[in-house]
Write a protein that holds these residues in place. Structure first.
Motif, PDB file in Angstrom:
ATOM      1  N   GLY A   1       5.707   6.305  -2.515  1.00  0.00           N
ATOM      2  CA  GLY A   1       6.612   5.770  -1.601  1.00  0.00           C
ATOM      3  C   GLY A   1       7.310   4.695  -2.166  1.00  0.00           C
ATOM      4  N   GLY A   2       7.167   4.107  -3.505  1.00  0.00           N
ATOM      5  CA  GLY A   2       7.902   3.153  -3.778  1.00  0.00           C
ATOM      6  C   GLY A   2       9.016   3.433  -4.401  1.00  0.00           C
ATOM      7  N   GLY A   3       9.926   2.482  -4.413  1.00  0.00           N
ATOM      8  CA  GLY A   3      11.342   2.800  -5.028  1.00  0.00           C
ATOM      9  C   GLY A   3      12.292   1.538  -5.053  1.00  0.00           C
ATOM     10  N   SER A   4      13.675   1.534  -5.198  1.00  0.00           N
ATOM     11  CA  SER A   4      14.362   0.632  -5.011  1.00  0.00           C
ATOM     12  C   SER A   4      15.234   0.598  -3.762  1.00  0.00           C
ATOM     13  CB  SER A   4      15.502   0.683  -6.180  1.00  0.00           C
ATOM     14  OG  SER A   4      14.668   0.545  -7.596  1.00  0.00           O
ATOM     15  N   VAL A   5      15.235  -0.697  -3.056  1.00  0.00           N
ATOM     16  CA  VAL A   5      15.914  -0.625  -1.865  1.00  0.00           C
ATOM     17  C   VAL A   5      16.343  -2.050  -2.018  1.00  0.00           C
ATOM     18  CG1 VAL A   5      14.016  -1.829  -0.817  1.00  0.00           C
ATOM     19  CG2 VAL A   5      15.741  -0.654   0.574  1.00  0.00           C
ATOM     20  N   GLN A   6      17.671  -2.132  -1.047  1.00  0.00           N
ATOM     21  CA  GLN A   6      18.414  -3.574  -0.941  1.00  0.00           C
ATOM     22  C   GLN A   6      17.590  -4.325  -0.009  1.00  0.00           C
ATOM     23  OE1 GLN A   6      22.423  -2.677   0.015  1.00  0.00           O
ATOM     24  NE2 GLN A   6      22.965  -2.790  -2.199  1.00  0.00           N
ATOM     25  N   ALA A   7      17.796  -5.794  -0.014  1.00  0.00           N
ATOM     26  CA  ALA A   7      17.475  -6.570   0.927  1.00  0.00           C
ATOM     27  C   ALA A   7      17.481  -6.226   2.339  1.00  0.00           C
ATOM     28  CB  ALA A   7      17.827  -8.107   0.483  1.00  0.00           C
ATOM     29  N   GLY A   8      16.706  -6.331   3.236  1.00  0.00           N
ATOM     30  CA  GLY A   8      16.816  -6.010   4.460  1.00  0.00           C
ATOM     31  C   GLY A   8      16.272  -4.497   4.715  1.00  0.00           C
ATOM     32  N   GLY A   9      16.279  -3.867   3.884  1.00  0.00           N
ATOM     33  CA  GLY A   9      15.662  -2.207   4.063  1.00  0.00           C
ATOM     34  C   GLY A   9      14.360  -2.263   4.079  1.00  0.00           C
ATOM     35  N   SER A  10      13.843  -0.712   4.354  1.00  0.00           N
ATOM     36  CA  SER A  10      12.359  -0.564   4.510  1.00  0.00           C
ATOM     37  C   SER A  10      11.887   0.588   3.639  1.00  0.00           C
ATOM     38  CB  SER A  10      12.536  -0.041   6.036  1.00  0.00           C
ATOM     39  OG  SER A  10      12.726  -1.098   6.997  1.00  0.00           O
ATOM     40  N   LEU A  11      10.541   0.524   3.263  1.00  0.00           N
ATOM     41  CA  LEU A  11       9.819   1.375   2.684  1.00  0.00           C
ATOM     42  C   LEU A  11       8.670   1.717   3.283  1.00  0.00           C
ATOM     43  CD1 LEU A  11      10.496   0.369  -1.137  1.00  0.00           C
ATOM     44  CD2 LEU A  11      11.368   2.618  -0.107  1.00  0.00           C
ATOM     45  N   ARG A  12       8.144   2.806   2.944  1.00  0.00           N
ATOM     46  CA  ARG A  12       6.590   3.124   3.576  1.00  0.00           C
ATOM     47  C   ARG A  12       6.060   3.424   2.384  1.00  0.00           C
ATOM     48  NH1 ARG A  12       4.619   8.202   7.202  1.00  0.00           N
ATOM     49  NH2 ARG A  12       2.838   7.026   8.472  1.00  0.00           N
ATOM     50  N   LEU A  13       4.839   2.927   2.042  1.00  0.00           N
ATOM     51  CA  LEU A  13       3.790   3.481   0.925  1.00  0.00           C
ATOM     52  C   LEU A  13       2.789   4.037   1.718  1.00  0.00           C
ATOM     53  CD1 LEU A  13       3.786   0.176  -1.190  1.00  0.00           C
ATOM     54  CD2 LEU A  13       5.497   1.730  -1.283  1.00  0.00           C
ATOM     55  N   SER A  14       2.191   5.263   0.952  1.00  0.00           N
ATOM     56  CA  SER A  14       1.280   5.851   1.155  1.00  0.00           C
ATOM     57  C   SER A  14       0.009   5.859   0.087  1.00  0.00           C
ATOM     58  CB  SER A  14       1.515   7.380   1.436  1.00  0.00           C
ATOM     59  OG  SER A  14       2.538   7.332   2.233  1.00  0.00           O
ATOM     60  N   CYS A  15      -1.063   5.992   0.489  1.00  0.00           N
ATOM     61  CA  CYS A  15      -2.384   6.015  -0.590  1.00  0.00           C
ATOM     62  C   CYS A  15      -3.149   6.811  -0.125  1.00  0.00           C
ATOM     63  CB  CYS A  15      -2.787   4.573  -0.677  1.00  0.00           C
ATOM     64  SG  CYS A  15      -4.411   4.672  -1.653  1.00  0.00           S
ATOM     65  N   ALA A  16      -3.043   8.193  -0.906  1.00  0.00           N
ATOM     66  CA  ALA A  16      -4.342   9.036  -0.458  1.00  0.00           C
ATOM     67  C   ALA A  16      -5.385   8.892  -1.325  1.00  0.00           C
ATOM     68  CB  ALA A  16      -3.347  10.513  -0.865  1.00  0.00           C
ATOM     69  N   ALA A  17      -6.322   9.000  -0.618  1.00  0.00           N
ATOM     70  CA  ALA A  17      -7.823   8.999  -1.214  1.00  0.00           C
ATOM     71  C   ALA A  17      -8.745   9.894  -1.367  1.00  0.00           C
ATOM     72  CB  ALA A  17      -8.639   7.585  -0.530  1.00  0.00           C
ATOM     73  N   SER A  18      -9.167  10.206  -2.453  1.00  0.00           N
ATOM     74  CA  SER A  18     -10.377  11.355  -2.445  1.00  0.00           C
ATOM     75  C   SER A  18     -11.428  10.820  -3.290  1.00  0.00           C
ATOM     76  CB  SER A  18      -9.865  12.600  -3.127  1.00  0.00           C
ATOM     77  OG  SER A  18      -9.431  12.117  -4.664  1.00  0.00           O
ATOM     78  N   GLY A  19     -12.758  11.428  -3.154  1.00  0.00           N
ATOM     79  CA  GLY A  19     -13.971  11.255  -3.719  1.00  0.00           C
ATOM     80  C   GLY A  19     -14.557   9.999  -3.275  1.00  0.00           C
ATOM     81  N   ILE A  20     -13.975   9.397  -2.054  1.00  0.00           N
ATOM     82  CA  ILE A  20     -14.821   8.606  -1.343  1.00  0.00           C
ATOM     83  C   ILE A  20     -15.059   9.204   0.070  1.00  0.00           C
ATOM     84  CG2 ILE A  20     -14.307   6.687  -2.815  1.00  0.00           C
ATOM     85  CD1 ILE A  20     -12.422   5.800  -0.540  1.00  0.00           C
ATOM     86  N   THR A  21     -16.064   8.437   1.036  1.00  0.00           N
ATOM     87  CA  THR A  21     -16.062   8.583   2.325  1.00  0.00           C
ATOM     88  C   THR A  21     -15.135   7.737   3.102  1.00  0.00           C
ATOM     89  OG1 THR A  21     -18.474   9.341   2.352  1.00  0.00           O
ATOM     90  CG2 THR A  21     -17.517   8.690   4.464  1.00  0.00           C
ATOM     91  N   PHE A  22     -13.856   8.103   3.029  1.00  0.00           N
ATOM     92  CA  PHE A  22     -12.739   7.407   3.489  1.00  0.00           C
ATOM     93  C   PHE A  22     -12.979   6.317   4.694  1.00  0.00           C
ATOM     94  CE2 PHE A  22      -8.438   6.016   3.252  1.00  0.00           C
ATOM     95  CZ  PHE A  22      -7.909   5.915   4.484  1.00  0.00           C
ATOM     96  N   SER A  23     -13.615   7.132   5.659  1.00  0.00           N
ATOM     97  CA  SER A  23     -13.528   6.416   6.967  1.00  0.00           C
ATOM     98  C   SER A  23     -14.696   5.099   6.883  1.00  0.00           C
ATOM     99  CB  SER A  23     -14.079   7.578   8.120  1.00  0.00           C
ATOM    100  OG  SER A  23     -15.545   7.898   7.775  1.00  0.00           O
TER     101      SER A  23
END
Length: 126
Positions: A8-30
Motif C-alpha cells: 500500500g505504500g507509494g508516492s502522494v502529494q501533501a494532504g493526500g491519503s494512503l492505506r497500508l496493509s500488513c498480512a501476517a502468516s505463521g502466527i496466531t494473529f489474534s
C-alpha cells in the motif's frame, strides 16, 4: 515460518491519503499486538501506531494522532494503517510488527522480541 508482508505504500502529494496493509502468516494473529513503525533517512525508528488483541486498545505516536488510524481484521490476519492529511515529514519506510508479550510499549519492541515485515516506502511530496 512467520511472515509479515506490507503493501500500500507509494508516492502522494501533501494532504493526500494512503492505506497500508500488513498480512501476517505463521502466527496466531489474534494473540498478537500489531504495530506500525517508520524510519526516515537519517532518523531513528519511530513507533507510529499499535492495536491490541481486543481491538479496543490503540496507541498513536505523538506526530500522528488524528491523522492516522490503525485497525485490524483478525479473520483476514491483516492490520491496516489509514493515513490521511499526509505531510512531507511522513516520508519514511513503514514497517509492521507483531508482538505477543510487550503490549503497545512500542519502544520495547526489538528484532528479538517481535516479528517484523520488510517494509513499504511512503513518499509525500510538497
Amino acid at each position: 515460518q512467520v511472515q509479515l508482508v506490507e503493501s500500500g505504500g507509494g508516492s502522494v502529494q501533501a494532504g493526500g491519503s494512503l492505506r497500508l496493509s500488513c498480512a501476517a502468516s505463521g502466527i496466531t494473529f489474534s494473540n498478537h499486538y500489531m504495530g506500525w513503525f517508520r524510519r526516515a533517512p537519517g532518523k531513528e525508528r519511530e513507533g507510529v501506531a499499535c492495536i491490541g488483541t481486543d481491538l479496543g486498545t490503540t496507541y498513536y505516536g505523538a506526530s500522528v494522532p488524528g491523522r492516522f488510524t490503525i485497525s485490524r481484521n483478525n479473520a483476514k490476519n491483516t492490520v491496516y494503517l489509514q493515513m490521511d492529511s499526509l505531510k512531507p515529514e511522513d516520508t519514511a519506510m513503514y514497517y509492521c510488527a507483531a508482538n505477543n508479550n510487550q503490549g503497545c510499549l512500542l519502544y520495547l519492541w526489538t528484532s528479538k522480541s517481535a516479528y517484523w515485515g520488510q517494509g513499504t516506502q511512503v513518499t509525500v511530496s510538497s
